[in-house]
Design an enzyme around this catalytic site. Structure first.
Site, short mmCIF file in Angstrom:
data_model
loop_
_atom_site.label_atom_id
_atom_site.label_comp_id
_atom_site.label_asym_id
_atom_site.label_seq_id
_atom_site.Cartn_x
_atom_site.Cartn_y
_atom_site.Cartn_z
N LEU A 131 1.06 -1.04 0.07
CA LEU A 131 -0.23 0.56 0.44
C LEU A 131 1.28 1.57 0.13
CD1 LEU A 131 -2.78 -0.59 2.19
CD2 LEU A 131 -3.20 -0.63 0.22
N GLY A 135 8.08 3.92 3.49
CA GLY A 135 8.43 5.27 3.88
C GLY A 135 9.97 5.16 4.53
N GLY A 184 9.34 2.39 7.49
CA GLY A 184 8.45 0.94 6.96
C GLY A 184 7.80 1.00 5.37
N ASP A 237 -0.44 15.92 15.45
CA ASP A 237 -0.54 15.64 14.02
C ASP A 237 -1.48 15.02 13.20
OD1 ASP A 237 1.30 15.31 11.74
OD2 ASP A 237 1.91 13.84 12.13
#
Length: 724
Positions: free
Chosen positions: A21, A24, A27, A137
């Site tokens: 999917l 980064g 991981g 975030d």
């Protein structure tokens, strides 16, 4: 989704991996199935980080914080093993795009959608704060869109307000552009639930207006604006302005609570119908792609392949599985099922094409050609149509394409009014993913805004607009240099080949700004080379032999050794005859506006020796284009004309971006973005995007010379003008 790679594990604990999917620095995230068939997203930490005790401790904390939050609008944590050799966690899988992707691809959400989004996210943050946490975030990339509502993700930096791990003075943690002032200043001990409210205000402003309220410049500049400047809320509906201004108050105590936000926004949209149809269709297509994946039984292998890591975990069903966990799995299945319902309503608009070898049909995406097929630029338009058709056939013959293209052809006749009508039609047709064309500058100017508002990629072949900034028109890709670059080959030829001393520049007023700009550009280039230039103007109404005779005599009287004419083919032919009659024997140059068979027919013998600067090549003279030339001759029974090969390249440029995204992600805005990331090497040119206003850079300026009643291709101007 991407296929698994050779180094990817086949299984993580009880989860069978089926696709990648995303990836980064920390991981890889996989799409996986449990043995019971449920779909999950599994995040696996890279080995380099797994060996870091500090990182492993942070990952363990992420698992703990995510597991504490209970809300239908938070993607639930299903399973995890932070102590495994490669730490991992599994969450529910949501087949929809992130809010960031949706706005980039389709533009701002409608007001009702923003209200529903805000109310549900406020409810989610209420659950986060109720668990004693601050998310820290909240940003568009951490919100996924499903048919029944949004889902908040990523608790990697969520903390309790009193936690000292992230409260050191001066430490900035989070995503600039969506941080609160207290985060931007590193005032860690002041970061509480009100900080998430500020971030939610930034997120909703972005969703409503399509722009970040504190800009997109460098992180440092955005942080300064966040602390000191008022937010840019242009484009935010009036009904939301007051609430968002309150959310974006600089002082935490002046902001509303998440409960107050939910109360203020509730009533907008509704489950199952809160998103516009374009996004519902996107979720439907992604859901269909997921549902088409093989079942667990079809992907199972006996034992573990050599060299493939496994992570010990539960058997399926896990012992001690709670009723809540089973209900969560049912909810995830419900999200996919809801997407499947949308498939029945919206899939098939783009259709499917048979796969090579008669396998599963491939998704078919629509590409439109808008061209002048009946007007004054019909030759160029027809050439582009033929080039596009060959490219579509070539792409659809590839075995590895993953999707097929369907072509729609629209004739604007070179009329700006007609071009606008076609643009409105194509912009409203969700099947159309990109447009090749139009043919002329006037038609391109007429439709640029329309296609930009629709985020519909417009890839031009023969348009040379100087004012079409790549920054302003983010969906526009010009695959030829702008007109302002045409003086370059003229100057190179005059300086390197002719070694001119005195050049007369003739500004043809009938061509408007184009002619003036060409003459100005040549004058600047020759001035820097210490050559003399003399300007003359041919009045727009000049059409008699006497006008051209007087102009030719002024050239000879100036004792010039070269003349540059920036007009069209008919007036260039008149000037050619007049210069020959006046006895002028110097160099004669013009641009592609005069590079037309009609110039040869009208000028006769006086045409010989003229040199033209152009932004298209002769494919028959280019080695890389030989297969194209052969295919063109076989298909159309003639040599490929100018701009046919460029149209072929433009089409494969777009098709390549679509294929790289995959059918499920090849939406309009995503394609426009992908084009700017593509380094395309075609048969005519290499296309690369730069951040400058010029947009796509390319070495695509050429020279032609007339001889024996024909135009002869000299080549790329830098190579054709090498001295010696």
């Amino acid at each position: 989704m991407e296929p698994l790679r050779g180094a990817d594990p086949a299984r993580i604990a009880r989860y069978r991996l089926v696709r990648r999917l995303g990836t980064g620095g920390m991981g890889v995230v996989y799409l996986a199935r449990s043995a019971g068939g449920s779909l999950v997203a599994v995040k696996v930490i890279r080995a380099a980080h797994a060996g870091d005790p500090g990182f492993r401790a942070r990952f363990r904390r992420e698992v703990e914080t995510a597991g504490r939050v209970r809300s239908p609008w938070v993607v639930p944590l299903l399973d995890a093993d932070p102590e495994a050799e490669s730490p991992w966690l599994a969450t529910a899988f949501v087949p929809g795009p992130s809010l960031a992707e949706a706005v980039e691809a389709y533009g701002p959400l409608p007001g009702a959608s923003v209200r529903f989004l805000g109310a549900r996210l406020a409810q989610a943050l209420g659950a986060v704060h109720g668990a004693g946490l601050v998310h820290r975030d909240v940003k568009p990339g951490n919100v996924l869109l499903a048919v029944d509502g949004p889902r908040m993700i990523d608790f990697g930096i969520a903390r309790m307000p009193e936690d000292t791990a992230l409260t050191a003075s001066g430490m900035v943690v989070g995503s600039p552009g969506f941080l609160s002032p207290e985060q931007a200043q590193g005032r860690g001990r002041e970061i509480g639930p009100a900080s998430d409210v500020f971030s939610l205000g930034c997120l909703l402003a972005f969703a409503a207006a399509g722009v970040r309220p504190f800009g997109r410049d460098s992180a440092a500049e955005v942080l300064v604006r966040t602390v000191h400047d008022e937010p840019d809320l242009d484009g935010v509906p009036a009904s939301l302005l007051s609430l968002l201004r309150d959310c974006l108050a600089k002082e935490p105590g002046a902001r509303p609570t998440v409960t107050g936000i939910q109360t203020a926004l509730d009533g907008g949209g509704g489950a199952g119908g809160w998103l516009p149809e374009s996004l519902t269709g996107l979720i439907a297509r992604r859901s269909a792609a997921v549902l088409a994946l093989p079942a667990v039984d079809a992907t199972e292998v006996s034992g573990t392949p050599a060299g493939v890591d496994t992570v010990p975990g539960w058997e399926d069903p896990p012992r001690g599985a709670t009723r809540r966990r089973l209900l969560v799995l049912g909810t995830v299945a419900g999200v996919v099922a809801a997407g499947a319902t949308a498939v029945r309503l919206t899939a098939g608009r783009s259709g499917h094409a048979s796969a090579p070898g008669g396998g599963t049909p491939l998704p078919r995406l629509v590409l439109a050609l808008q061209a002048d097929l009946t007007g004054g630029d019909k030759p160029a338009g027809r050439a582009q149509e033929n080039g596009v058709r060959l490219a579509v056939d070539h792409f659809n013959a590839r075995a590895d394409r993953g999707l097929s293209l369907a072509l729609e052809v629209h004739d604007d006749g070179g009329s700006p009014a007609r071009a606008r009508r076609i643009a409105r039609q194509l912009a409203a047709d969700a099947r159309v993913r990109a447009v090749i064309g139009p043919t002329t500058d006037a038609c391109a100017e007429a439709v640029l805004q329309q296609y930009t508002r629709a985020l519909l990629p417009m890839v031009s072949v023969s348009v040379g607009l100087d004012g079409a900034s790549a920054r302003e028109y983010r969906a526009y890709a010009a695959t030829r240099p702008p007109d302002r670059n045409l003086p370059e080959p003229l100057v190179a030829y005059l300086v390197r080949t002719v070694r001119t001393r005195r050049t007369v520049l003739i500004d043809d007023a009938a061509e408007g700004d184009f002619s003036w700009e060409v003459c100005a550009g040549v004058a600047d280039g020759l001035r820097s080379a210490r050559r003399t230039t003399i300007r003359r103007t041919l009045a727009a109404g000049a059409d008699g032999a006497g006008d051209f005779r007087a102009l030719a005599e002024s050239v000879t009287a100036a004792e010039a050794d070269a003349v540059v004419f920036a007009g069209g083919c008919a007036r260039a032919a008149e000037l050619a005859r007049a210069l020959r009659a006046a006895g002028f024997s110097g160099a004669r140059l013009a641009t592609q506006r005069a590079l037309d068979p009609r110039f040869l027919a009208s000028a006769g013998d006086a045409a010989d020796g003229w040199v033209f600067a152009a932004a298209f090549l002769d494919p028959a003279r280019v080695t890389a284009a030989k297969p194209f030339v052969a295919a063109y001759r076989e298909r159309f029974g003639a040599a490929p004309p100018w701009y046919s090969a460029e149209a072929y390249d433009a089409t494969l440029f777009v098709a390549g971006a679509m294929a790289a995204l995959g059918a499920s992600r090849a939406e309009r805005g995503a394609i426009a973005g992908r084009l700017r990331e593509t380094d395309y090497r075609g048969i005519t040119k290499r296309l690369r995007y730069t951040s400058s206003s010029t947009g796509y850079t390319m070495r695509a300026l050429y020279l032609y010379r007339t001889a024996g009643g024909r135009f002869r291709f000299l080549g790329q101007y830098e190579e054709a003008t090498v001295t010696g």
